[in-house]
Scaffold this motif. Structure first.
Motif, PDB file in Angstrom:
ATOM      1  N   PRO A   1       0.776  -0.849   0.066  1.00 19.67           N
ATOM      2  CA  PRO A   1       0.093  -0.368  -0.062  1.00 19.67           C
ATOM      3  C   PRO A   1       1.317   1.349   0.556  1.00 19.67           C
ATOM      4  CG  PRO A   1      -0.407  -1.090   1.450  1.00 19.67           C
ATOM      5  CD  PRO A   1       0.530  -1.851   1.101  1.00 19.67           C
ATOM      6  N   GLY A   2       0.365   2.170  -1.183  1.00 21.82           N
ATOM      7  CA  GLY A   2       1.398   3.257  -0.469  1.00 21.82           C
ATOM      8  C   GLY A   2       2.604   3.728  -1.723  1.00 21.82           C
ATOM      9  N   SER A   3       2.428   2.070  -2.368  1.00 22.65           N
ATOM     10  CA  SER A   3       4.424   2.583  -3.367  1.00 22.65           C
ATOM     11  C   SER A   3       4.001   3.155  -4.920  1.00 22.65           C
ATOM     12  CB  SER A   3       4.408   0.870  -3.698  1.00 22.65           C
ATOM     13  OG  SER A   3       4.046  -0.278  -4.110  1.00 22.65           O
ATOM     14  N   ALA A   4       4.171   3.069  -5.500  1.00 27.81           N
ATOM     15  CA  ALA A   4       3.847   3.239  -6.769  1.00 27.81           C
ATOM     16  C   ALA A   4       3.351   3.259  -7.787  1.00 27.81           C
ATOM     17  CB  ALA A   4       6.025   3.929  -7.677  1.00 27.81           C
ATOM     18  N   SER A   5       3.631   1.003  -7.054  1.00 30.42           N
ATOM     19  CA  SER A   5       2.688   0.021  -8.397  1.00 30.42           C
ATOM     20  C   SER A   5       1.563   0.645  -7.960  1.00 30.42           C
ATOM     21  CB  SER A   5       3.442  -1.208  -8.308  1.00 30.42           C
ATOM     22  OG  SER A   5       4.661  -0.643  -8.936  1.00 30.42           O
ATOM     23  N   ALA A   6       1.322   0.622  -6.018  1.00 28.58           N
ATOM     24  CA  ALA A   6      -0.531   1.284  -5.993  1.00 28.58           C
ATOM     25  C   ALA A   6      -0.645   2.408  -6.570  1.00 28.58           C
ATOM     26  CB  ALA A   6       0.121   0.827  -4.674  1.00 28.58           C
ATOM     27  N   LYS A   7       0.246   2.774  -6.281  1.00 32.77           N
ATOM     28  CA  LYS A   7      -0.454   4.039  -7.022  1.00 32.77           C
ATOM     29  C   LYS A   7      -0.962   4.327  -8.686  1.00 32.77           C
ATOM     30  CE  LYS A   7       1.466   7.290  -3.706  1.00 32.77           C
ATOM     31  NZ  LYS A   7       3.202   7.679  -3.465  1.00 32.77           N
ATOM     32  N   ARG A   8      -0.179   3.989  -9.515  1.00 31.61           N
ATOM     33  CA  ARG A   8      -0.160   3.285 -10.414  1.00 31.61           C
ATOM     34  C   ARG A   8      -1.912   2.912 -10.716  1.00 31.61           C
ATOM     35  NH1 ARG A   8       2.575   0.306 -14.042  1.00 31.61           N
ATOM     36  NH2 ARG A   8       1.115   1.176 -15.734  1.00 31.61           N
TER      37      ARG A   8
END
Length: 86
Positions: free
Chosen positions: A54-61
């Motif tokens: 949660p909150g990682s760049a991938s999660a944001k994408r």
């Protein structure tokens, strides 16, 4: 300096650049490579399909894609959203 003339990539499933609807639709890694070769400077990436923190760049994408594609009601759109785990 004149801009390089774009060479479009093949958009059929048979070309290997896109997944079949049953396999989740969307571009394959081969398709992304072809697109980036045809469009220098592109930052196109493949789908975020695995578990993410949660909150990682991938999660944001993923969150951004899911928000953008919410209105996709066609067969391929639904398949792509399922692949991205929206």
């Amino acid at each position: 300096m004149p801009r390089k003339k774009e060479t479009p990539i093949r958009t059929s499933v048979k070309s290997g650049n896109f997944r079949a609807t049953k396999k989740g639709a969307g571009m394959t890694s081969k398709g992304v490579k072809a697109y980036r070769a045809a469009n220098p400077g592109s930052k196109l990436k493949t789908a975020v399909t695995g578990k993410v923190k949660p909150g990682s760049a991938s999660a944001k994408r993923r969150k951004s894609f899911c928000a953008r594609s919410r209105g996709w009601t066609g067969k391929r759109g639904r398949a792509a959203r399922r692949r991205w785990r929206c």
